[in-house]
Write a protein that holds these residues in place. Sequence first.
Motif, PDB file in Angstrom:
ATOM      1  N   UNK A  20      34.789  57.936  36.555  1.00 51.54           N
ATOM      2  CA  UNK A  20      35.109  56.446  37.059  1.00 51.54           C
ATOM      3  C   UNK A  20      36.231  56.534  37.887  1.00 51.54           C
ATOM      4  N   UNK A  21      36.341  55.433  39.013  1.00 53.47           N
ATOM      5  CA  UNK A  21      37.534  55.376  39.764  1.00 53.47           C
ATOM      6  C   UNK A  21      38.063  53.928  39.716  1.00 53.47           C
ATOM      7  N   UNK A  22      39.027  53.711  39.971  1.00 53.60           N
ATOM      8  CA  UNK A  22      39.838  52.550  40.239  1.00 53.60           C
ATOM      9  C   UNK A  22      40.838  52.446  41.531  1.00 53.60           C
ATOM     10  N   UNK A  23      40.351  51.551  42.316  1.00 48.81           N
ATOM     11  CA  UNK A  23      41.043  51.237  43.625  1.00 48.81           C
ATOM     12  C   UNK A  23      41.932  50.034  43.508  1.00 48.81           C
ATOM     13  N   UNK A  24      42.966  49.905  44.145  1.00 46.48           N
ATOM     14  CA  UNK A  24      43.995  48.871  43.938  1.00 46.48           C
ATOM     15  C   UNK A  24      44.031  48.269  45.485  1.00 46.48           C
ATOM     16  N   UNK A  25      44.284  46.723  45.304  1.00 48.11           N
ATOM     17  CA  UNK A  25      44.699  46.254  46.415  1.00 48.11           C
ATOM     18  C   UNK A  25      45.711  45.164  46.228  1.00 48.11           C
ATOM     19  N   UNK A  59      32.593  46.954  39.848  1.00 50.83           N
ATOM     20  CA  UNK A  59      33.182  45.900  39.237  1.00 50.83           C
ATOM     21  C   UNK A  59      34.298  45.528  39.824  1.00 50.83           C
ATOM     22  N   UNK A  60      34.810  44.310  40.058  1.00 49.67           N
ATOM     23  CA  UNK A  60      36.166  44.134  40.667  1.00 49.67           C
ATOM     24  C   UNK A  60      36.712  42.910  39.887  1.00 49.67           C
ATOM     25  N   UNK A  61      38.210  42.977  39.934  1.00 49.69           N
ATOM     26  CA  UNK A  61      38.881  41.892  39.075  1.00 49.69           C
ATOM     27  C   UNK A  61      39.960  41.592  39.728  1.00 49.69           C
ATOM     28  N   UNK A  62      40.540  40.272  39.603  1.00 48.21           N
ATOM     29  CA  UNK A  62      41.768  39.778  40.191  1.00 48.21           C
ATOM     30  C   UNK A  62      42.512  38.872  39.028  1.00 48.21           C
ATOM     31  N   UNK A  63      43.010  39.180  37.929  1.00 44.95           N
ATOM     32  CA  UNK A  63      43.134  38.492  36.884  1.00 44.95           C
ATOM     33  C   UNK A  63      44.120  37.426  36.990  1.00 44.95           C
ATOM     34  N   UNK A  64      45.219  37.909  37.774  1.00 44.63           N
ATOM     35  CA  UNK A  64      46.110  36.737  38.014  1.00 44.63           C
ATOM     36  C   UNK A  64      46.265  36.209  39.398  1.00 44.63           C
ATOM     37  N   UNK A  65      45.233  36.395  40.052  1.00 40.64           N
ATOM     38  CA  UNK A  65      45.027  35.669  41.591  1.00 40.64           C
ATOM     39  C   UNK A  65      45.913  36.481  42.564  1.00 40.64           C
ATOM     40  N   UNK A  66      46.564  37.586  42.203  1.00 39.76           N
ATOM     41  CA  UNK A  66      47.258  38.594  43.112  1.00 39.76           C
ATOM     42  C   UNK A  66      46.464  39.896  43.507  1.00 39.76           C
ATOM     43  N   UNK A  67      46.882  40.845  42.675  1.00 40.41           N
ATOM     44  CA  UNK A  67      46.493  42.243  42.667  1.00 40.41           C
ATOM     45  C   UNK A  67      44.972  42.209  42.288  1.00 40.41           C
ATOM     46  N   UNK A  68      44.258  43.058  42.974  1.00 38.16           N
ATOM     47  CA  UNK A  68      43.012  43.199  42.685  1.00 38.16           C
ATOM     48  C   UNK A  68      42.419  44.610  42.561  1.00 38.16           C
ATOM     49  N   UNK A  69      41.493  44.929  41.784  1.00 38.49           N
ATOM     50  CA  UNK A  69      41.095  46.262  41.364  1.00 38.49           C
ATOM     51  C   UNK A  69      39.712  46.275  41.462  1.00 38.49           C
ATOM     52  N   UNK A  70      39.090  47.615  42.337  1.00 43.83           N
ATOM     53  CA  UNK A  70      37.683  47.570  42.234  1.00 43.83           C
ATOM     54  C   UNK A  70      37.428  48.842  41.314  1.00 43.83           C
ATOM     55  N   UNK A  71      36.589  48.796  40.635  1.00 49.04           N
ATOM     56  CA  UNK A  71      36.345  50.021  39.758  1.00 49.04           C
ATOM     57  C   UNK A  71      34.617  50.394  40.116  1.00 49.04           C
ATOM     58  N   UNK A  72      34.751  51.800  40.204  1.00 50.80           N
ATOM     59  CA  UNK A  72      33.113  52.193  40.117  1.00 50.80           C
ATOM     60  C   UNK A  72      33.010  53.109  39.234  1.00 50.80           C
TER      61      UNK A  72
END
Lengths: 116, 115
Positions: free
Chosen positions: B18-23, B66-79
């Motif tokens: 599994x990987x997590x990419x941050x933006x 799967x992608x998320x942006x829980x607080x409306x700023x930083x986002x994470x794309x998970x594969x």
Amino acid sequence: AQSVAQPEDQVNVAEGNPLTVKCTYSVSGNPYLFWYVQYPNRGLQFLLKYITGDNLVKGSYGFEAEFNKSQTSFHLKKPSALVSDSALYFCAVRGFASGGSYIPTFGRGTSLIVHP
Amino acid sequence: GAGVSQSPRYKVAKRGQDVALRCDPISGHVSLFWYQQALGQGPEFLTYFQNEAQLDKSGLPSDRFFAERPEGSVSTLKIQRTQQEDSAVYLCASSDKMDRFTEAFFGQGTRLTVV
């Protein structure tokens, strides 16, 4: 479905000569068109966009693009190429509210090489 | 920061990992996009957020993404359970506009290699 075609994988031009990078598109309704540039190890950078109005759009770094509705084209141009213009160029299209997808579709990209 | 920041810049994953990419988008930008760029191809849309709401995920290729942006700023794309065909550059872009896409600012991307 909307699509973008960049018919040339690579364009070679001598420094100081005019350059053209071709783009044709297909979209339902009126198009919203973009050009982006990608330098090595850099993110995509916005160059210019066409929404409506004058068919000739001027953008960053001396680039311009001409919208031609009848030919469904949006070719990127520059009167005098610089070696530093060498990069990968992407054309993109999206539709307006009445047709086409809101999300832009990108072309495959054209590598521009400007020779000294 | 002044621009869109993505981390890590490079990621090598073993197949099945599994990987997590941050933006980190530009501060205050409401719209955030994820794109996948395979070698020699243009960017392909994955998903779009407006603030914390994921308004469009039609481009995600499978339920492993799967992608998320829980607080409306930083986002994470998970594969999850990465496959070799997931190898690509993953681009994040942000925009201060509320519509789906105007001129967006792109990060440098994360190059994912699955071995």
